[in-house]
Design an enzyme around this catalytic site. Structure first.
Site, PDB file in Angstrom:
ATOM      1  N   LYS A 198      21.399   7.092 -40.754  1.00  0.00           N
ATOM      2  CA  LYS A 198      21.391   8.289 -41.591  1.00  0.00           C
ATOM      3  C   LYS A 198      22.337   8.170 -42.783  1.00  0.00           C
ATOM      4  CE  LYS A 198      20.548  12.782 -42.261  1.00  0.00           C
ATOM      5  NZ  LYS A 198      19.236  13.047 -42.886  1.00  0.00           N
ATOM      6  N   ASN A 220      33.806   0.704 -38.535  1.00  0.00           N
ATOM      7  CA  ASN A 220      32.650   1.072 -39.347  1.00  0.00           C
ATOM      8  C   ASN A 220      32.964   0.597 -40.757  1.00  0.00           C
ATOM      9  OD1 ASN A 220      30.698   2.440 -40.811  1.00  0.00           O
ATOM     10  ND2 ASN A 220      31.622   4.453 -40.538  1.00  0.00           N
ATOM     11  N   GLY A 221      32.098  -0.236 -41.333  1.00  0.00           N
ATOM     12  CA  GLY A 221      32.356  -0.750 -42.680  1.00  0.00           C
ATOM     13  C   GLY A 221      32.126  -2.248 -42.728  1.00  0.00           C
ATOM     14  N   TRP A 278      25.377  -0.061 -36.411  1.00  0.00           N
ATOM     15  CA  TRP A 278      24.281  -0.451 -37.295  1.00  0.00           C
ATOM     16  C   TRP A 278      24.708  -1.812 -37.830  1.00  0.00           C
ATOM     17  CZ3 TRP A 278      23.468  -1.676 -42.496  1.00  0.00           C
ATOM     18  CH2 TRP A 278      22.130  -1.639 -42.913  1.00  0.00           C
TER      19      TRP A 278
HETATM   20  C1  AGP Z   1      15.784   9.649 -46.559  1.00  0.00           C
HETATM   21  O1  AGP Z   1      14.853  10.069 -45.645  1.00  0.00           O
HETATM   22  C2  AGP Z   1      16.600   8.521 -46.168  1.00  0.00           C
HETATM   23  N1  AGP Z   1      17.075   8.569 -44.867  1.00  0.00           N
HETATM   24  C3  AGP Z   1      17.557   7.979 -47.238  1.00  0.00           C
HETATM   25  O2  AGP Z   1      16.762   7.555 -48.292  1.00  0.00           O
HETATM   26  C4  AGP Z   1      18.668   8.924 -47.781  1.00  0.00           C
HETATM   27  O3  AGP Z   1      18.112   9.952 -48.517  1.00  0.00           O
HETATM   28  C5  AGP Z   1      19.633   8.091 -48.630  1.00  0.00           C
HETATM   29  O4  AGP Z   1      20.218   7.101 -47.840  1.00  0.00           O
HETATM   30  C6  AGP Z   1      20.700   8.923 -49.294  1.00  0.00           C
HETATM   31  O5  AGP Z   1      21.486   9.604 -48.369  1.00  0.00           O
HETATM   32  P1  AGP Z   1      22.507  10.727 -48.831  1.00  0.00           P
HETATM   33  O6  AGP Z   1      21.705  11.870 -49.358  1.00  0.00           O
HETATM   34  O7  AGP Z   1      23.270  11.071 -47.612  1.00  0.00           O
HETATM   35  O8  AGP Z   1      23.357  10.119 -49.901  1.00  0.00           O
END
Ligand code: AGP
Length: 624
Positions: A619, A101-102, A75
């Protein structure tokens, strides 16, 4: 954000690495790559912009073979999405390959220093390549005299430590060197990395889901760990060189749990799993005798719970929206002042917080950088900080003083669905527990428990509306966007409905409290911009009805979500009415969000979007 897989063993590494990458693709899918050390001690690499499928084609056209290697799905943070910027990256000699990653925040300064020292062999725009060059240089400098393989291993590990001490930023890395057979190195700071322990083979991965098909024995690395991995052994040490002793834990789920089954998308599968995931979020946590919730994981005694004066709920995206519902729910059940804070803002500002403030970090992944930052800042200030996480081995789960696990099972679709409803259940349980220690009577507690227990069946009823919702979605594929409105408990559901819509359909979508319509948003209303109202037949139904009339008068199409009595009253006003089961007001969001998840899903499918991997998203957001 980005996924890493490493393998060392006796099997052919490529299929294992590709399989792992496919399972990690939810973490990022801009580009992908693999680096394998072949039988001639040469690193073979294949990498390209695009998804794992493109990488697989590249490998099929020009296979690579070897029994140890590393791989990456990206990403993009630093540098465009190009073949050159895809990982793994090499050092100046081309003998060392690194996946990362980072974010290396001081990569420019490090690069300038390397260039001054005569290194001009940079091929990409990435921060990662700078780290590879730095480690490579330190390693070569330390190998001035001829050394045997065992000594080389030690020197490479030392070079990694020395380089990482110079780094400002975050990293999860996996690395191979062509001169050192059957040897990979991993290290982490701020980006997750797990070691999978097999029989005569070992693995590295950003997430256990990548390797659970091969082993369920895992060691979750801590920040500043460096791990040297071989076929039959591994050695963990700190950046300072001290040996680290880590427990091997059993992964909770199996490879079966992360399959799509008969569903066309993970998102749909996860929406339909909600009767079970909601049940699992409250399993063993309700006490009928005491009419309350039991949350032992909070690690707080009744006295400490009784002394809580204020609650802060923090998270990002969907988790933040859960917190916003939680604010209404906890205040209504427990009458404790509750604030919701964007984790990214909260961690950088000086929010006044009295003693006895309880901070909850809400995160499905437990790895979100902003939420983790907020948790650490709260702890630094001396507040009790608890986690509401799905991933039990995550950094947030491990760094909080206690918390409540969601037990929702793996959530693979980038759009969060089942984790949201689990978060809502848990926040309700927290409200119930704290409420019963204050003003909530046994009768009210008992009613709440009854209503919570009825939820899984009511969710099944809502899921039966799927066909109706699909038909509604088909009517609105040509629209220019959607507006979402709700009041009170359902105002955050308007935000969540809009987030789901925009992230997987790419349509413009906004959520607002219904009453805000007349303060500006009404200027947007037109026939090709439908408004979705979440308007159960509650004490404020008539106010929502007024807002719907205002939209109707301006020829805006209306989709209304309501409960049974509301449906009758909406005849002639809403173009489409979705009728939800009756439920106490504070639990309605757990039902009302589901049609909005389905609506976004069907619009996305109708528009031909990649539902599980929407553009530009990942994600688990482990960068700030
Ligand atoms: C939600 O559909 C998103 N993909 C995103 O807003 C997500 O909820 C947010 O990045 C937080 O993720 P987490 O719950 O893993 O901390």
């Amino acid at each position: 954000m980005c996924g890493i897989v490493g393998y060392v063993g006796r099997a052919e590494a490529t299929p294992i690495l590709l399989d792992g990458l496919r399972r990690l693709e939810y973490r990022g899918y801009d580009s992908a790559g693999i680096a394998i050390v072949d039988a001639h001690h040469k690193i073979e690499t294949r990498k390209c912009a695009g998804r794992i499928a493109s990488l697989s084609k590249l490998i099929a056209a020009k296979p690579v073979s070897g029994s140890y290697g590393i791989s990456h799905t990206r990403w993009a943070t630093h540098g465009k999405v190009t073949d050159e910027n895809a990982h793994p990256h090499f050092d100046a000699t081309g003998r060392l390959a690194l996946a990362h990653n980072g974010v290396i925040e001081n990569y420019q300064a490090l690069k300038e220093q390397l260039i001054q020292d005569g290194d001009t062999n940079f091929r990409s725009e990435t921060d990662t390549e700078v780290l590879a060059h730095l480690i490579g240089k330190l390693y070569i400098d330390s190998c001035a005299t001829t050394v045997d393989v065992e000594q080389k291993k030690g020197r490479l590990v030392n070079a990694v430590r020395t380089a990482l001490k110079q780094v400002i930023g975050t990293y999860g890395i996996a690395m191979v060197h062509a001169d050192i057979p059957d040897f990979i190195i991993g290290a982490r700071r701020g980006s997750p990395l797990v070691l999978g322990v097999g029989k005569d083979e070992n693995f590295l991965a950003s997430d256990v889901s990548a390797i659970v098909a091969y082993t369920r024995d895992a060691v979750y690395l801590n920040d500043f760990d460096v791990v040297a991995v071989e076929r039959g052994k591994f050695e963990i040490s700190s950046l300072a060189g001290e040996a680290g002793d880590r427990q091997v834990s059993k992964v909770e789920f199996t490879a079966e749990d992360i399959k799509k089954g008969d569903y066309p998308h993970y998102m749909l599968k996860e929406i339909f799993e909600q009767p079970v995931s909601v049940h699992d979020a409250m399993r063993g946590r309700l006490s009928l005798e005491e009419c309350t919730a039991k949350l032992g994981g909070l690690n707080m005694n009744p006295q400490q719970l009784r002394e809580v004066e204020r609650i802060v709920l923090t998270g990002c995206g969907t988790a933040l929206h859960a917190g916003m519902v939680g604010e209404y729910v906890i205040e209504s059940l427990a009458n404790i002042p509750t604030e919701v804070e964007y984790a990214s803002e909260f961690r950088h500002r000086n929010t006044p917080m009295p003693n006895n403030t309880l901070v909850f970090a809400i995160s499905q992944s437990g790895e979100t950088a902003d939420t983790l930052g907020a948790l650490r800042e709260s702890r630094r200030k001396g507040h009790r900080t608890l986690g509401i996480c799905n991933n039990v081995a995550s950094t947030i789960a491990r760094e909080s003083e206690g918390g409540v696990y969601m037990h929702a099972g793996p959530e693979i679709g980038v759009a969060a669905t089942k984790s949201f409803t689990s978060q809502l259940v848990i926040l309700t349980l927290i409200g119930l527990l704290l409420g019963r220690m204050r003003n909530l009577s046994t009768a009210e507690g008992s009613r709440m428990i009854g209503a919570l227990e009825a939820l899984p069946d009511q969710i099944k009823e809502v899921l039966q509306l799927n066909d109706q919702i699909e038909a509604i979605a088909k009517k609105y594929l040509e629209v220019n966007g959607m507006l979402f409105f709700g009041r009170q408990f359902n105002f955050p559901i308007a935000l969540e409905g809009a987030l789901k819509m925009k992230e997987i359909t790419y349509l413009f979508a906004e959520g607002h409290p219904s009453a805000e319509l007349k303060h500006g948003i009404i200027a947007l209303v037109r026939p090709d911009l439908p408004s979705v109202f979440i308007a159960p037949d509650d004490a404020i139904f008539s106010k929502n009805l007024n807002n719907m009339e205002q939209v109707k008068a301006r020829k805006g199409p209306i989709i209304a979500l309501t409960s049974s009595d509301g449906a009758k009253k909406l005849k002639g006003i809403a173009d489409d009415v979705i009728t939800l089961p009756d439920i106490p007001d504070c639990l309605m969001p757990i039902l009302s969000v589901i049609p909005l998840q389905l609506l976004a899903y069907h619009v996305a499918v109708g528009l031909g979007r990649d539902v599980d991997k929407p553009r530009n998203l990942a994600k688990s957001v482990t960068v700030e």
